[in-house]
Design an enzyme around this catalytic site. Structure first.
Site, mmCIF file in Angstrom:
data_model
loop_
_atom_site.group_PDB
_atom_site.id
_atom_site.type_symbol
_atom_site.label_atom_id
_atom_site.label_comp_id
_atom_site.label_asym_id
_atom_site.label_seq_id
_atom_site.Cartn_x
_atom_site.Cartn_y
_atom_site.Cartn_z
ATOM 1 N N GLU A 71 -2.042 4.606 0.032
ATOM 2 C CA GLU A 71 -1.408 5.589 -0.647
ATOM 3 C C GLU A 71 0.039 6.020 0.195
ATOM 4 O O GLU A 71 -0.124 6.656 0.914
ATOM 5 C CB GLU A 71 -2.420 7.050 -0.505
ATOM 6 N N CYS A 75 4.282 13.377 -2.148
ATOM 7 C CA CYS A 75 4.186 11.952 -2.815
ATOM 8 C C CYS A 75 4.595 11.882 -4.314
ATOM 9 O O CYS A 75 5.130 11.157 -4.682
ATOM 10 C CB CYS A 75 3.141 11.090 -2.293
HETATM 11 P P1 NAD Z 1 4.663 8.371 8.085
HETATM 12 O O1 NAD Z 1 4.536 6.954 7.535
HETATM 13 O O2 NAD Z 1 5.774 8.560 8.791
HETATM 14 O O3 NAD Z 1 3.245 8.853 8.916
HETATM 15 C C1 NAD Z 1 1.871 8.584 8.188
HETATM 16 C C2 NAD Z 1 0.706 8.213 9.351
HETATM 17 O O4 NAD Z 1 1.102 6.863 9.775
HETATM 18 C C3 NAD Z 1 0.979 9.137 10.518
HETATM 19 O O5 NAD Z 1 -0.476 9.637 11.019
HETATM 20 C C4 NAD Z 1 1.749 8.159 11.526
HETATM 21 O O6 NAD Z 1 1.457 8.350 12.768
HETATM 22 C C5 NAD Z 1 1.113 7.116 11.043
HETATM 23 N N1 NAD Z 1 1.972 5.472 11.171
HETATM 24 C C6 NAD Z 1 3.049 5.464 11.146
HETATM 25 N N2 NAD Z 1 3.555 4.334 11.477
HETATM 26 C C7 NAD Z 1 2.489 3.530 11.744
HETATM 27 C C8 NAD Z 1 2.216 2.179 11.885
HETATM 28 N N3 NAD Z 1 3.194 1.268 12.017
HETATM 29 N N4 NAD Z 1 0.691 1.821 11.965
HETATM 30 C C9 NAD Z 1 -0.121 2.816 11.785
HETATM 31 N N5 NAD Z 1 -0.035 3.876 11.754
HETATM 32 C C10 NAD Z 1 1.286 4.358 11.650
HETATM 33 O O7 NAD Z 1 4.644 9.410 6.819
HETATM 34 P P2 NAD Z 1 4.840 10.859 6.860
HETATM 35 O O8 NAD Z 1 6.418 11.236 6.860
HETATM 36 O O9 NAD Z 1 3.722 11.592 7.558
HETATM 37 O O10 NAD Z 1 4.441 11.175 5.465
HETATM 38 C C11 NAD Z 1 5.371 11.093 4.155
HETATM 39 C C12 NAD Z 1 5.230 9.910 3.417
HETATM 40 O O11 NAD Z 1 3.767 9.754 3.306
HETATM 41 C C13 NAD Z 1 5.999 9.911 2.349
HETATM 42 O O12 NAD Z 1 6.299 8.683 1.982
HETATM 43 C C14 NAD Z 1 4.950 10.335 0.939
HETATM 44 O O13 NAD Z 1 5.285 9.634 -0.170
HETATM 45 C C15 NAD Z 1 3.731 9.334 1.702
HETATM 46 N N6 NAD Z 1 2.604 10.147 1.020
HETATM 47 C C16 NAD Z 1 1.764 9.439 -0.008
HETATM 48 C C17 NAD Z 1 0.716 9.987 -0.409
HETATM 49 C C18 NAD Z 1 0.152 9.312 -1.643
HETATM 50 O O14 NAD Z 1 -1.142 9.546 -2.091
HETATM 51 N N7 NAD Z 1 0.699 8.252 -2.112
HETATM 52 C C19 NAD Z 1 0.248 11.135 -0.036
HETATM 53 C C20 NAD Z 1 0.917 11.930 0.981
HETATM 54 C C21 NAD Z 1 2.132 11.356 1.553
#
Ligand code: NAD
Length: 506
Positions: free
Chosen positions: A263, A297
Site C-alpha cells: 500500500e 495516501c
Molecule cells: P516510509 O516509506 O518512510 O515508512 C513507512 C514504513 O516503512 C516505516 O515503518 C519505515 O520504518 C519502513 N521502511 C522504510 N524503508 C524501509 C525498507 N527499505 N525496508 C523495510 N521497511 C522500511 O513512509 P512514511 O513517510 O511513514 O509514510 C508516508 C507514505 O506512505 C506516503 O508515500 C503515503 O502515500 C504512503 N501511504 C500509503 C498508504 C496506502 O494505503 N496506499 C497508506 C498510508 C500511507
C-alpha cells in the site's frame, strides 16, 4: 491533560518505554532509544527502546508458537477474540484518539476517526470469521467432488507508515487474526507510542486467555523492516509507506518467493466537469486536499478543471483556503494541523520552488508558518501543464490546478502519473460519470463520482495500481491475500478415472 492520557495508556513520559512485545514478554535489549516528538510543538513526548536482533527473534518465535495453536481454532472462535479486541478499543477510544493527535499531529476528530476505523475493522472481521467461503467446483470425473478451501498462511509481518499510525495495523491485524495468522508489527519510527498503547490494550484481552503471542510488536527503523522483509518465517509481508520503501520490500520478499501486500504512495486527481455541482465539489476538494495536512495516501493533489469553469471555481477555492487557520490539532474548530517533521516542511518548500520553476503560479499559501512545530500554509498552485513536480507525491497540502478542454484530455492527464491510488470526478452528466468509471476512464484502484478522493470506507477493498503497489486491504474479499487457497478433489467412487481422458492402465 496529556500526562494523564499517557499514563492511562501505559506510556511512561519520563523513562524509556519497552519497544518489543513478544507474547507475554515485553522489553528491549538493544539499549538504543528513539524519541517520539509532538509535531505541533517539536517537543519530545517520550522515549522508546528499539528492538535488537535477539528481541526480534523472540517476537518471531512468539508468533510461530501462537500460530501452531491458533490455526486450528475454528474461525468463529478466532472472531470472538477479535470482537473482544474491538470492545477494548471502544473503551480506549478517547485516550487513543488523543494520542494519535499528539503523536501524528492529526486534528481531534481525525484522531478519533482513526480509532473508529480500528473498531470498524474488528466488527467487519468478526462477521468475516463466519464467511471465509470456498467454492464447490463441478468435477469432470464421475463420483468426484472438487472444492476449494482457505487455510491460514502463517505469521504476517506488518510494516506501517506514520500517517495512519494505528488504523493500517487494524486493517491487517483484524483480518489476519480471523484468517488464522498471528502478526508481527513494525510501526513507523515516528509514531511508536500509539503502537505501544495499542499493544497494551490488546494484551489485556489476549494475555489472560493465553493468546499473548498472537500480536507482537517490534519498534525500530528501516533496518527492522528489512529484517521482516527478508524473513522466510513470514510468508506474507504487508507494507504501507512510500513507493521507495515498497520497491525495496517487494524486491527482498520476491527474492525469497514470499508474498507481499503493498500500500504505497498516491498522487490523486479530481476532475471537475462543466456540469459539476461546484458547491459540492468545493467542500470535497477542501477535505481531500487540506485534511490531515495533505498527509494521506489518498490526499487530493491534482485538480483538473474544465476550462469553462476554472476561473469561476478556483477563486472560490482560494477564498476558502484563506479562511482556514492552521492551529494546534487538539483545539476545537482547527482543520489544519502540522506536518509530521521538519524534513516534511523542507520537502514542501522544495516542491513549491520546483513548481514555480516549472511555470507554476502560487495562488495562495506556499510558505512555512512561523510558529513552533512543523506548520505550512495550505497551498494552491496553477500549473501550465502536468510537469515533473506534479507527477510526484509531495506529502504536504499542495494542490496543483490544471485546466482541460475535453473529457478524454482530462482522463489522459489524470492517468499520466506513475501512481494509481484514488480518483474522482464531479459531474452531473451521467455519460461523463460512466466514462470515468469505464475501462477508458480512471486507472486507479479507487474511483469516485461526486465524492472526494480521501476518506474511504472499510467495507471496500482499499489499494491502488502502478507505483501504489497493487495491494488490496480491509473489506470485500481482501482477506484472501492472508490465506492459502487449497483445491481439493475427493473420489467417492470405486474406480480411478483420470482428468482430460488420460488412460494409464497396466
Ligand atoms: P516510509 O516509506 O518512510 O515508512 C513507512 C514504513 O516503512 C516505516 O515503518 C519505515 O520504518 C519502513 N521502511 C522504510 N524503508 C524501509 C525498507 N527499505 N525496508 C523495510 N521497511 C522500511 O513512509 P512514511 O513517510 O511513514 O509514510 C508516508 C507514505 O506512505 C506516503 O508515500 C503515503 O502515500 C504512503 N501511504 C500509503 C498508504 C496506502 O494505503 N496506499 C497508506 C498510508 C500511507
Amino acid at each position: 491533560m496529556f500526562e494523564e492520557v499517557l499514563s492511562r495508556l501505559g506510556i511512561d513520559a519520563t523513562n524509556p518505554n519497552p519497544g518489543v512485545f513478544a507474547g507475554a514478554w515485553s522489553d528491549s535489549t538493544s539499549g538504543e532509544t528513539l524519541t517520539s516528538v509532538n509535531p505541533a510543538t517539536g517537543e519530545p513526548i517520550a522515549q522508546v527502546f528499539t528492538a535488537s536482533r535477539p528481541d526480534y527473534e523472540r517476537a518471531i518465535e512468539s508468533a510461530r508458537e501462537a500460530f501452531a495453536a491458533w490455526r486450528i481454532l475454528p474461525p468463529p472462535q478466532r472472531g470472538e477474540i477479535v470482537r473482544q479486541i474491538g470492545n477494548a478499543l471502544r473503551e480506549a477510544k478517547d485516550d487513543l484518539g488523543l494520542l494519535v493527535t499528539l503523536e501524528a499531529g492529526k486534528i481531534r476528530s481525525e484522531g478519533l476517526g482513526e480509532v473508529q476505523e480500528m473498531i470498524d475493522m474488528c466488527d467487519f472481521a468478526v462477521g468475516l470469521s463466519r464467511q471465509l467461503y470456498g467454492l464447490t467446483i463441478a468435477s469432470e470425473r464421475p463420483s468426484h467432488r472438487m472444492f476449494e478451501q482457505w487455510q491460514p498462511l502463517g505469521p504476517v509481518g506488518c510494516i506501517t507508515a506514520f500517517n495512519f499510525p494505528v488504523a493500517v495495523w487494524a486493517w491487517n491485524a483484524a483480518i489476519a487474526l480471523v484468517c488464522g495468522n498471528p502478526v508481527v508489527w513494525k510501526p513507523s519510527e515516528l509514531t511508536p507510542l500509539t503502537a505501544i498503547a495499542v499493544q497494551r490494550i490488546v494484551n489485556r484481552v489476549l494475555e489472560p486467555q493465553g493468546w499473548a503471542g498472537l500480536l507482537n510488536l517490534v519498534v525500530g527503523g528501516r533496518e527492522v523492516g528489512q529484517w521482516l522483509a527478508a524473513d522466510e518465517r513470514l510468508p506474507l509481508i504487508s507494507a504501507t509507506g512510500s513507493t521507495a520503501m515498497g520497491k525495496s520490500v517487494a524486491t527482498t520478499v520476491a527474492g525469497r518467493l514470499g508474498r507481499s501486500l503493498l500500500e504505497l504512495g498516491g498522487n490523486n486527481g479530481l476532475i471537475v466537469t462543466e456540469s459539476a455541482n461546484l458547491d459540492l465539489a468545493l467542500r470535497a476538494v477542501l477535505f481531500a486536499a487540506v485534511g490531515t495536512a495533505g498527509q494521506r495516501c489518498t490526499t487530493l493533489r491534482r485538480l483538473i478543471v474544465h476550462r469553462s469553469v476554472v476561473d469561476r471555481f478556483v477563486p472560490r477555492l482560494v477564498q476558502a483556503y484563506r479562511s482556514i487557520q492552521p492551529g494546534s490539532p487538539w483545539d476545537d474548530g482547527v482543520l489544519l494541523g502540522p506536518l509530521v517533521r521538519e524534513s516534511a516542511v523542507e520537502q514542501f518548500e522544495s516542491a513549491v520552488a520546483a513548481a514555480k520553476s516549472q511555470g507554476g503560479e502560487v495562488l495562495c499559501g506556499g510558505r512555512r508558518i512561523d510558529r513552533p512545530g512543523y506548520y505550512v500554509e495550505p497551498t494552491i498552485i496553477r500549473m501550465p501543464k502536468q510537469s515533473e513536480i506534479v507527477k510526484r507525491e509531495t506529502f504536504a497540502p499542495i494542490l496543483y490546478v490544471l485546466a482541460y478542454d475535453s473529457l478524454d484530455n482530462a482522463i489522459a492527464l489524470h492517468n499520466l502519473v506513475p501512481q494509481g491510488l484514488s480518483s474522482a470526478i464531479f459531474t452531473d452528466r451521467f455519460q461523463d460519470a460512466e466514462r470515468f468509471l469505464s475501462a477508458l476512464g480512471s486507472d486507479c484502484g479507487i474511483a469516485n463520482v461526486n465524492i472526494g478522493t480521501s476518506g474511504a470506507e472499510i467495507g471496500g477493498a482499499f489499494g491502488g495500481e502502478k507505483e501504489t503497489g497493487g495491494g488490496r486491504e480491509a473489506g470485500s474479499d481482501a482477506w484472501k491475500a492472508y490465506m492459502r487457497r487449497q483445491t481439493c478433489t475427493l473420489n467417492y467412487g470405486d474406480s480411478l478415472p483420470l482428468a482430460q481422458g488420460v488412460r494409464f492402465e497396466v
